[in-house]
Design an enzyme around this catalytic site. Structure first.
Site, PDB file in Angstrom:
ATOM      1  N   ARG A 162       0.837  -1.212   0.000  1.00 22.15           N
ATOM      2  CA  ARG A 162       0.000   0.000   0.000  1.00 22.15           C
ATOM      3  C   ARG A 162       0.872   1.261   0.000  1.00 22.15           C
ATOM      4  O   ARG A 162       0.571   2.253   0.661  1.00 22.15           O
ATOM      5  CB  ARG A 162      -0.936   0.052   1.216  1.00 22.15           C
ATOM      6  N   SER A 241     -10.418  -1.041   3.490  1.00 20.64           N
ATOM      7  CA  SER A 241      -9.673  -1.330   4.724  1.00 20.64           C
ATOM      8  C   SER A 241      -9.241  -0.018   5.368  1.00 20.64           C
ATOM      9  O   SER A 241      -8.602   0.802   4.709  1.00 20.64           O
ATOM     10  CB  SER A 241      -8.410  -2.129   4.415  1.00 20.64           C
ATOM     11  N   GLU A 338      -4.649   2.834   7.084  1.00 19.81           N
ATOM     12  CA  GLU A 338      -4.311   2.700   5.669  1.00 19.81           C
ATOM     13  C   GLU A 338      -4.936   3.887   4.927  1.00 19.81           C
ATOM     14  O   GLU A 338      -4.394   4.383   3.945  1.00 19.81           O
ATOM     15  CB  GLU A 338      -4.892   1.394   5.124  1.00 19.81           C
TER      16      GLU A 338
HETATM   17  N1  EPU Z   1     -10.740 -12.191   9.880  1.00 15.93           N
HETATM   18  C1  EPU Z   1     -11.291 -12.324  11.125  1.00 15.93           C
HETATM   19  N2  EPU Z   1     -12.567 -11.887  11.317  1.00 15.93           N
HETATM   20  C2  EPU Z   1     -13.297 -11.353  10.303  1.00 15.93           C
HETATM   21  C3  EPU Z   1     -12.723 -11.190   9.030  1.00 15.93           C
HETATM   22  C4  EPU Z   1     -11.425 -11.620   8.831  1.00 15.93           C
HETATM   23  O1  EPU Z   1     -10.673 -12.847  12.060  1.00 15.93           O
HETATM   24  O2  EPU Z   1     -14.442 -10.981  10.551  1.00 15.93           O
HETATM   25  C5  EPU Z   1      -9.364 -12.681   9.668  1.00 15.93           C
HETATM   26  C6  EPU Z   1      -9.414 -14.067   9.058  1.00 15.93           C
HETATM   27  O3  EPU Z   1      -8.417 -14.846   9.668  1.00 15.93           O
HETATM   28  C7  EPU Z   1      -9.043 -13.816   7.623  1.00 15.93           C
HETATM   29  C8  EPU Z   1      -8.083 -12.648   7.765  1.00 15.93           C
HETATM   30  O4  EPU Z   1      -8.650 -11.839   8.800  1.00 15.93           O
HETATM   31  O5  EPU Z   1      -8.429 -14.932   7.054  1.00 15.93           O
HETATM   32  C9  EPU Z   1      -7.861 -11.860   6.504  1.00 15.93           C
HETATM   33  O6  EPU Z   1      -9.112 -11.378   6.022  1.00 15.93           O
HETATM   34  P1  EPU Z   1      -9.287 -11.015   4.466  1.00 15.93           P
HETATM   35  O7  EPU Z   1      -8.950 -12.187   3.623  1.00 15.93           O
HETATM   36  O8  EPU Z   1     -10.634 -10.408   4.306  1.00 15.93           O
HETATM   37  O9  EPU Z   1      -8.135  -9.971   4.176  1.00 15.93           O
HETATM   38  P2  EPU Z   1      -7.570  -8.707   4.973  1.00 15.93           P
HETATM   39  O10 EPU Z   1      -6.142  -8.989   5.276  1.00 15.93           O
HETATM   40  O11 EPU Z   1      -8.449  -8.357   6.112  1.00 15.93           O
HETATM   41  C10 EPU Z   1      -6.676  -7.556   2.812  1.00 15.93           C
HETATM   42  C11 EPU Z   1      -6.739  -6.185   2.189  1.00 15.93           C
HETATM   43  C12 EPU Z   1      -8.071  -5.985   1.473  1.00 15.93           C
HETATM   44  C13 EPU Z   1      -8.229  -7.080   0.420  1.00 15.93           C
HETATM   45  C14 EPU Z   1      -8.156  -8.434   1.117  1.00 15.93           C
HETATM   46  C15 EPU Z   1      -8.200  -9.575   0.130  1.00 15.93           C
HETATM   47  C16 EPU Z   1      -5.313  -4.786   3.588  1.00 15.93           C
HETATM   48  C17 EPU Z   1      -5.259  -3.649   4.550  1.00 15.93           C
HETATM   49  N3  EPU Z   1      -6.535  -5.163   3.194  1.00 15.93           N
HETATM   50  O12 EPU Z   1      -7.663  -7.574   3.841  1.00 15.93           O
HETATM   51  O13 EPU Z   1      -8.005  -4.737   0.802  1.00 15.93           O
HETATM   52  O14 EPU Z   1      -9.477  -6.963  -0.262  1.00 15.93           O
HETATM   53  O15 EPU Z   1      -6.901  -8.553   1.833  1.00 15.93           O
HETATM   54  O16 EPU Z   1      -6.984  -9.623  -0.544  1.00 15.93           O
HETATM   55  O17 EPU Z   1      -4.268  -5.291   3.199  1.00 15.93           O
HETATM   56  C18 EPU Z   1      -8.548  -2.439   0.916  1.00 15.93           C
HETATM   57  O18 EPU Z   1      -7.347  -2.231   0.860  1.00 15.93           O
HETATM   58  O19 EPU Z   1      -9.383  -1.505   0.985  1.00 15.93           O
HETATM   59  C19 EPU Z   1      -9.023  -3.815   0.938  1.00 15.93           C
HETATM   60  C20 EPU Z   1     -10.307  -4.142   1.092  1.00 15.93           C
END
Ligand code: EPU
Length: 342
Positions: A162, A241, A338
């Site tokens: 990012r 995010s 972010e």
């Molecule tokens: N999780 C929880 N509870 C929840 C939701 C998620 O514990 O209610 C945990 C789970 O273990 C899950 C992990 O968080 O496996 C990761 O969740 P997710 O796959 O949704 O990804 P993220 O790391 O939370 C990142 C990006 C998103 C992108 C997703 C998918 C960042 C800051 N965010 O989110 O980007 O869509 O991966 O690749 O890196 C954005 O930047 O606006 C954005 C949405």
């Protein structure tokens, strides 16, 4: 060129904060930018795309520049790689829809990310195992210091998580991005490693991707996954995010893991570990937590939303603080936003 004083920015930030700027300028070409006397504009001057990664914390006293430079040009010479030049003002997802429709690989996993093509390079947006920087070959800009057009090769953009050179505080505001050159591929190259993508395509973990799979199929799967997890930008205001996923040392990770059988994480180079901020916030019991008009999204707690539709910046800021305090108290981890605060 459109030039409007005391402009209402509600429709120009996806959080839908009701704020204004002293001057709003929408330009169609580099020539129009060249014609601007930057020193005479209300200061500071900032560029926004769709305002998809911003939190306006108050009325903006300066000038907001908005690109209406919109073109998508293929430089297809029949090889495996297809360079595509795209104007900064094109909606990132409009470009992705076209590329996928034309059978080109490279941006399908980034489907449905709100924002403009210019902003995708600033932020090096990423999702489902891909980042914009993986397929950006170069960025063209207008240099407000030299009043010339200039360009950056991908390696000079310093893409990180990012992050890019365009976020460097020392350069901030100097370069106005006018276009991005992408390098897409004709060769079959789906990226299906991120959990959930294979399932959404009806493939199990061990089945090789069928050669009939198209970029449009992967795009549709990603759109379905996002729709199930993230708020619909057409209905609920948010900036995606809100926090970055924190990167911690092995010792910090051991401390975070104390008392848990399994903590989701990704191993990085150098022994560092990335922990999902969503998990940390979830463990603090903040999923769906509401503070005034602002709330933590109930299926993806990394996303803060304008729940009432008329939430004020101070309500979002108070919720941000509450989350940071809770996560620091419970896990000793400092969450970093972010979303850019203006
Ligand atoms: N999780 C929880 N509870 C929840 C939701 C998620 O514990 O209610 C945990 C789970 O273990 C899950 C992990 O968080 O496996 C990761 O969740 P997710 O796959 O949704 O990804 P993220 O790391 O939370 C990142 C990006 C998103 C992108 C997703 C998918 C960042 C800051 N965010 O989110 O980007 O869509 O991966 O690749 O890196 C954005 O930047 O606006 C954005 C949405």
């Amino acid at each position: 060129m459109r030039r409007i004083e005391n402009f209402d920015l509600s429709a120009y930030n996806t959080f839908r904060m009701k704020v204004s700027c002293a001057l709003y300028i929408e330009y169609d070409s580099i020539e129009e930018l060249k014609g601007l006397d930057f020193s005479s504009l209300p200061q500071p001057v900032m560029s926004i795309g769709e305002g998809a990664n911003l939190l306006f914390t108050q009325d903006f006293p300066g000038t907001v520049l908005h690109s209406a430079i919109r073109y998508i040009r293929y430089f297809d010479v029949g090889g495996d790689t297809v360079p595509v030049a795209v104007g900064a003002g094109v909606k990132f997802d409009d470009f992705i829809a076209k590329a996928c429709g034309d059978g080109l690989w490279g941006v399908e996993n980034l489907s449905a990310i709100p924002g403009s093509v210019g902003a995708c390079a600033v932020q090096n947006v990423g999702a489902y195992g891909s980042e914009a920087g993986d397929v950006v070959a170069g960025v063209t800009c207008y240099d407000t210091l030299t009043h010339e057009k200039c360009s950056f090769k991908a390696e000079d953009c310093r893409f990180g998580y990012r992050d890019s050179i365009f976020k460097d505080p020392l350069l901030k505001g100097r370069y106005v991005i006018t276009g991005v050159l992408f390098r897409l591929k004709r060769t079959f190259s789906p990226k299906l490693e991120y959990k959930g993508i294979r399932a959404a395509l009806g493939l199990d973990e061990n089945t090789p991707a069928p050669k009939t799979l198209t970029p449009a199929d992967v795009r549709n799967a990603v759109i379905a996954i996002r729709a199930a997890k993230l708020p619909d930008p057409a209905i609920v205001g948010s900036a995606g995010s809100f926090f970055k996923n924190p990167v911690v040392s092995a010792a910090e990770f051991a401390r975070i893991s104390d008392g848990y059988t399994q903590v989701p994480h990704y191993l990085l180079e150098g022994g560092f570990i990335k922990v999902p901020a969503a998990w940390l916030i979830d463990q603090c019991g903040l999923k769906g937590f509401r503070l005034g008009g602002a709330a933590v999204h109930d299926t993806q707690p990394l996303v803060l939303i304008n729940a009432s539709g008329d939430a004020r910046p101070d309500e979002i800021l108070a919720l941000e603080q509450k989350i940071k305090d809770s996560v620091r108290e419970r896990f000793g981890v400092s969450l970093e936003p972010e979303v850019e605060h203006i």
